[in-house]
Design an enzyme around this catalytic site. Structure first.
Site, mmCIF file in Angstrom:
data_model
loop_
_atom_site.group_PDB
_atom_site.id
_atom_site.type_symbol
_atom_site.label_atom_id
_atom_site.label_comp_id
_atom_site.label_asym_id
_atom_site.label_seq_id
_atom_site.Cartn_x
_atom_site.Cartn_y
_atom_site.Cartn_z
ATOM 1 N N GLU A 112 0.842 -1.208 0.000
ATOM 2 C CA GLU A 112 0.000 0.000 0.000
ATOM 3 C C GLU A 112 0.868 1.245 0.000
ATOM 4 O O GLU A 112 1.729 1.408 0.869
ATOM 5 C CB GLU A 112 -0.915 -0.015 1.233
ATOM 6 C CG GLU A 112 -1.868 1.172 1.263
ATOM 7 C CD GLU A 112 -2.866 1.110 2.422
ATOM 8 O OE1 GLU A 112 -3.176 0.008 2.910
ATOM 9 O OE2 GLU A 112 -3.322 2.192 2.836
ATOM 10 N N LYS B 160 -7.136 -0.781 11.590
ATOM 11 C CA LYS B 160 -6.576 -1.222 10.302
ATOM 12 C C LYS B 160 -5.318 -0.403 10.024
ATOM 13 O O LYS B 160 -4.299 -0.930 9.572
ATOM 14 C CB LYS B 160 -7.619 -1.036 9.196
ATOM 15 C CG LYS B 160 -7.242 -1.610 7.845
ATOM 16 C CD LYS B 160 -6.428 -0.677 6.992
ATOM 17 C CE LYS B 160 -6.118 -1.294 5.648
ATOM 18 N NZ LYS B 160 -5.186 -0.512 4.845
ATOM 19 N N ASP C 67 4.140 -14.211 11.299
ATOM 20 C CA ASP C 67 2.846 -14.616 10.769
ATOM 21 C C ASP C 67 1.844 -13.475 10.972
ATOM 22 O O ASP C 67 1.354 -13.257 12.089
ATOM 23 C CB ASP C 67 2.422 -15.888 11.534
ATOM 24 C CG ASP C 67 1.071 -16.419 11.122
ATOM 25 O OD1 ASP C 67 0.298 -15.682 10.493
ATOM 26 O OD2 ASP C 67 0.774 -17.580 11.460
ATOM 27 N N HIS D 125 -1.990 10.566 0.201
ATOM 28 C CA HIS D 125 -2.240 9.229 -0.322
ATOM 29 C C HIS D 125 -2.242 9.247 -1.847
ATOM 30 O O HIS D 125 -1.590 8.424 -2.485
ATOM 31 C CB HIS D 125 -3.596 8.761 0.207
ATOM 32 C CG HIS D 125 -3.801 7.302 0.068
ATOM 33 N ND1 HIS D 125 -3.256 6.410 0.941
ATOM 34 C CD2 HIS D 125 -4.467 6.581 -0.852
ATOM 35 C CE1 HIS D 125 -3.589 5.200 0.578
ATOM 36 N NE2 HIS D 125 -4.322 5.277 -0.513
HETATM 37 C C1 MEV Z 1 -5.535 3.371 5.238
HETATM 38 O O1 MEV Z 1 -4.882 2.172 4.858
HETATM 39 C C2 MEV Z 1 -5.553 3.497 6.728
HETATM 40 C C3 MEV Z 1 -6.322 4.703 7.286
HETATM 41 O O2 MEV Z 1 -7.658 4.681 6.782
HETATM 42 C C4 MEV Z 1 -6.304 4.545 8.786
HETATM 43 C C5 MEV Z 1 -7.200 5.531 9.514
HETATM 44 O O3 MEV Z 1 -8.204 6.004 8.950
HETATM 45 O O4 MEV Z 1 -6.875 5.789 10.692
HETATM 46 C C6 MEV Z 1 -5.694 5.980 6.842
#
Ligand code: MEV
Length: 442
Positions: free
Chosen positions: A86, A283, A299, A396
């Site tokens: 990513e 995430k 893992d 991003h």
């Molecule tokens: C993207 O991979 C992860 C985010 O969405 C985490 C978040 O919103 O805190 C940027």
């Protein structure tokens, strides 16, 4: 098109497997063969090593391997290896590392390192009789029967820490567990734990069959359902934290220090009370954790499962990170349950894993736990920092720009032009395509 099942696929050679796949699924398009072959390593021994990590291998699936430098962790300056596809993750980690570099860096504490596993069994015997049998006979026998398996681990400072009988009959008829805790030193310990547990299953069977206080019918009711470690290790936990005076929280977006601290804490609090947000928040934490977990040959499915189970341990899914802003001090931390190893598994086999561990100064398993928690915390800090200021799309999409241009088949000069073109603009997919088409007069 209808396909026919294949017999003995695993016994075919790599070429035969590919030929069969091309015939059966890909209209014998030989271009796909080239796609697979272009990822082979020309060093036959290295290719063989990779082939043998898994089964039915037909190619290698590369992942970008990047470095996030300037991580000051417990006074040591480290460059973190990150295997992640990513865009923005490595850049975000690097940005966080730099932010905290002159503020004392990241501090970590190992809270505990206990691993767990269970023998799950069914026994139609009164719980108090089972408990008596466990306390006065079985426990000792289980420890004796596993002595040979635990010898090396005991020499390395680990072994079986405790075994308990758990009565689960209120949840499932006649269901009991042998719940054991383990120390696994520098290994993740999955094989060690599962070997001990499988021996528990055998010993339990033998001892039940000999137990005089059980009737024949009771003895015959025993069913060992399974012996397996738990990937939920709430007592294998590390804390990583950062803190500084609120007045030192300088962000280049133009937001004031106080507003930054207030908004940041609100963002964390929202993730503590709102599962929809907590899921995305965590995430983002795992973006940082997993990238280093993969680079160090551990893992990531296990670390993911454990982190999310821990996030839900109160019965409600919550943020893994926390923040306070008391007494003019900004404090941000994570309690991460994570079970990893620096010996065994891929760690001694995969050349890049060996490189990662050397780069990190050959850490112990506990030091690696600390590094992973820091990576998760740093990633979360970067995400929240963007979210509460510029939004994440600016950074991003800038990182994603090259992916879009590569998809469009842009030349190196065209890429340079676009990077410059979007220097002061927010990248959007459609604008890149429009501008690209304009440039090529399409
Ligand atoms: C993207 O991979 C992860 C985010 O969405 C985490 C978040 O919103 O805190 C940027």
């Amino acid at each position: 098109m209808n396909h026919t099942p294949v017999e003995g696929f695993s016994k075919l050679s790599k070429q035969e497997k590919i030929d069969w796949l091309l015939q059966e699924y890909l209209e014998n398009n030989q271009d796909f063969k080239k796609v697979l072959e272009q990822y082979y390593n020309e060093d036959a021994d290295l290719q063989k090593l990779h082939d043998e990590f898994s089964e039915n291998t037909i190619s290698n699936f590369y992942m970008p391997y990047g470095i996030a430098p300037n991580f000051l962790i417990d006074g040591k300056l480290l460059a973190l290896p990150m295997a992640v596809e990513e865009s923005s993750v490595v850049a975000a980690a690097s940005k966080s590392a730099k932010f905290w570099l002159n503020k004392g860096g990241f501090k970590t504490t190992i809270i505990n390192t206990e691993k767990l596993g269970h023998t799950h069994f069914i026994l139609n015997v009164e719980p108090h009789k089972v408990l008596h049998f466990f306390n006065f006979k079985l426990k000792k026998k289980l420890l004796e029967a596993t002595e040979a398996i635990t010898k090396n681990m005991r020499n390395r400072g680990g072994g079986i820490l405790n075994i308990k009988l758990i009565d689960k009959t209120a949840d499932l008829e006649n269901y009991f567990q042998l719940k054991a805790s383990f120390g696994t030193a520098d290994s993740m310990g999955a094989n060690f734990i599962n070997s001990c547990l499988e021996q528990f299953g055998k010993t339990l069977k033998e001892e039940v069959s000999k137990e005089e206080s059980f009737t024949e019918e009771e003895k015959n009711s025993l069913q060992i359902v399974m012996n397996i470690l738990s990937n939920f290790t709430p007592n294998c936990i590390v804390r990583a934290e950062v803190s500084c005076k609120i007045e030192d929280l300088k962000d280049d977006s133009g937001i004031s220090n106080e507003d930054f601290a207030w908004k940041f804490k609100q963002a964390v609090t929202i993730a503590e009370i709102e599962p929809y947000r907590a899921t995305t928040h965590n995430k983002g934490v795992m973006n940082g954790v997993d990238a280093v977990v993969i680079a160090t040959g551990n893992d990531f499915r296990a670390t993911e499962a454990c982190a999310h189970a821990y996030a839900a341990k109160s019965g409600k899914y919550k943020s893994l990170t926390h923040c306070t802003t008391d007494n003019e001090i900004f404090r941000f931390w994570i309690d991460l349950p994570i079970s990893v190893g620096v010996v065994g598994g891929l760690t001694n086999l995969h050349p890049l894993v060996k490189f990662s561990l050397s780069l990190l100064g050959k850490p112990s398993a506990q030091e690696l736990m600390s590094i992973l928690a820091v990576s998760g915390l740093a990633q979360n800090f970067a995400a929240l920092r963007s979210l509460i200021t510029t939004g994440i799309q600016k950074g991003h999409m800038k990182m994603h720009l090259l992916n879009i241009l590569n998809q469009l088949g842009a030349t190196e000069d065209e890429k340079k032009y676009f990077v410059n073109y979007f220097k002061d603009k927010t990248v959007s997919h459609h604008e890149v395509i429009d501008e690209f088409n304009k440039m090529r007069n399409l």
